[in-house]
Write an enzyme that holds these catalytic residues in place. Sequence first.
Site, PDB file in Angstrom:
ATOM      1  N   PRO A  23      40.519  40.032  48.780  1.00 39.80           N
ATOM      2  CA  PRO A  23      40.315  40.093  47.326  1.00 39.80           C
ATOM      3  C   PRO A  23      40.621  38.736  46.692  1.00 39.80           C
ATOM      4  CG  PRO A  23      41.671  41.925  48.109  1.00 39.80           C
ATOM      5  CD  PRO A  23      41.571  40.948  49.231  1.00 39.80           C
ATOM      6  N   CYS A  25      40.411  36.922  42.768  1.00 39.10           N
ATOM      7  CA  CYS A  25      40.098  37.050  41.347  1.00 39.10           C
ATOM      8  C   CYS A  25      38.999  36.071  40.960  1.00 39.10           C
ATOM      9  CB  CYS A  25      41.344  36.798  40.510  1.00 39.10           C
ATOM     10  SG  CYS A  25      42.551  38.140  40.604  1.00 39.10           S
ATOM     11  N   ALA A  58      41.311  42.108  42.314  1.00 42.99           N
ATOM     12  CA  ALA A  58      42.184  43.076  41.651  1.00 42.99           C
ATOM     13  C   ALA A  58      41.429  43.724  40.494  1.00 42.99           C
ATOM     14  CB  ALA A  58      43.444  42.385  41.140  1.00 42.99           C
ATOM     15  N   GLN A 100      40.123  47.058  45.230  1.00 48.21           N
ATOM     16  CA  GLN A 100      41.568  46.865  45.152  1.00 48.21           C
ATOM     17  C   GLN A 100      42.033  47.324  43.770  1.00 48.21           C
ATOM     18  OE1 GLN A 100      43.590  42.975  44.618  1.00 48.21           O
ATOM     19  NE2 GLN A 100      44.452  43.348  46.652  1.00 48.21           N
ATOM     20  N   TYR A 182      52.660  41.862  40.887  1.00 49.38           N
ATOM     21  CA  TYR A 182      52.086  42.802  39.932  1.00 49.38           C
ATOM     22  C   TYR A 182      52.918  44.074  39.896  1.00 49.38           C
ATOM     23  CZ  TYR A 182      48.509  39.252  39.969  1.00 49.38           C
ATOM     24  OH  TYR A 182      47.865  38.047  39.875  1.00 49.38           O
ATOM     25  N   ARG A 230      48.115  46.705  49.878  1.00 49.68           N
ATOM     26  CA  ARG A 230      48.496  45.294  50.036  1.00 49.68           C
ATOM     27  C   ARG A 230      49.932  45.126  49.563  1.00 49.68           C
ATOM     28  NH1 ARG A 230      45.530  39.516  48.994  1.00 49.68           N
ATOM     29  NH2 ARG A 230      44.827  40.027  51.101  1.00 49.68           N
ATOM     30  N   GLY A 321      39.866  34.418  52.888  1.00 46.78           N
ATOM     31  CA  GLY A 321      39.739  34.165  51.465  1.00 46.78           C
ATOM     32  C   GLY A 321      38.993  32.887  51.179  1.00 46.78           C
ATOM     33  N   ARG A 322      39.730  31.799  50.957  1.00 48.93           N
ATOM     34  CA  ARG A 322      39.086  30.545  50.567  1.00 48.93           C
ATOM     35  C   ARG A 322      38.026  30.059  51.561  1.00 48.93           C
ATOM     36  NH1 ARG A 322      44.566  27.586  48.787  1.00 48.93           N
ATOM     37  NH2 ARG A 322      45.326  29.158  50.250  1.00 48.93           N
TER      38      ARG A 322
END
Length: 374
Positions: A23, A25, A58, A100, A182, A230, A321-322
């Site tokens: 995930p 953003c 998210a 997610q 979070y 997660r 991810g990246r």
Amino acid sequence: MSILLSPLTLRGTTFRNRIWLAPMCQYSAADDGLPTDWHLAHLGARAVGGFGLVLTEATAVVPEGRISPQDVGIWNDDQVVAWRRITDFIRARGALSGVQLAHAGRKASTFRPFGEGHGSVPVEDGGWTAVGPTGEPFAGYAVPQELPEEEILAVPGQFAAAARRALAAGFDLVEVHAAHGYLLHQFLSPLSNTRTDRWGGDLAGRAQLLLDTVDAVRAVLPDDQPLLVRVSATDWTEGGLTGEDTAQIAVWLREHGVDLVDVSTGGNVHASIPVGPGYQVPFARQVRDTGIASGAVGMITTPHQAEKVLTEGEADVVLIGRPALYDPSWPLRAARELGDDTPVLTHRPGSPDAAVVPGQVTGWVPQYGRGSWD
């Protein structure tokens, strides 16, 4: 066959490989949390590129649970319709989709990182009052409102309602976001949860909201659909969550019907984190050793590194991810570099039974470009 390109089955759901999109953003939602063409292009490209599971960013379960005003959500039926277009596209390319589900808690109502501002968005500028286990803010953010017990009791139902909408939107699984500082992580960590009622105190008390939320979500999902969580395995700060704490939480999550724990770290307080290749992988191993499947994420950049994580039993899947932003077809690259001729792509437009293998790349598949790995 490499382990990385081999299928994995959780409950009754089979993933075509163990390369999952993490995930990330995007801060690109339309008004009222609607996903847009940007999300279709971003997530759809990774499905075309061969990922086994494509996870959304998210996705807020209530409007006030968004990290920023530009975050996506799944709290109303218009969002269900918008997400359905995206999940249909992902499925048609042979990948599975996951959402997610998240609530940002005290880290809500912030500026997106595009130069508009820093910290919390003022209410008069379109922000809102964030909430948390206590009135203690995240450093540099506005003071949140401490959640009263009746509002804490409402949180599991908010996640469950979002999970129902996720089913209607065509998602193949749900991941509950309890990491990165979070709301659910805020309750888990003694650095942010100093409550003295049943939602605080020892680890069992601090984990109660997460377990209640997992129970509520699991109750609305079909028996054959996996549930992921997660976590941030450590706060990287003295007095915060530790790997041993998270191992115990993983045991409880397994007992409450969770099928895989997606293991990240940090995010609840500012900390000095020893970032480096695979720096979070040992925590995924610690979770897996409790008897539940785990996912490893964080500075896993090369196919051989990812394969090694799996062959050494440190995790069951890797989340990219990246590197997936740089290369939407990272799984195709992995198959090529590992010399694996397993079909990576299982569908193409107009030919639902077609399969494409490395070395037989056709026009519709992203061509290998001139990159450092080519």
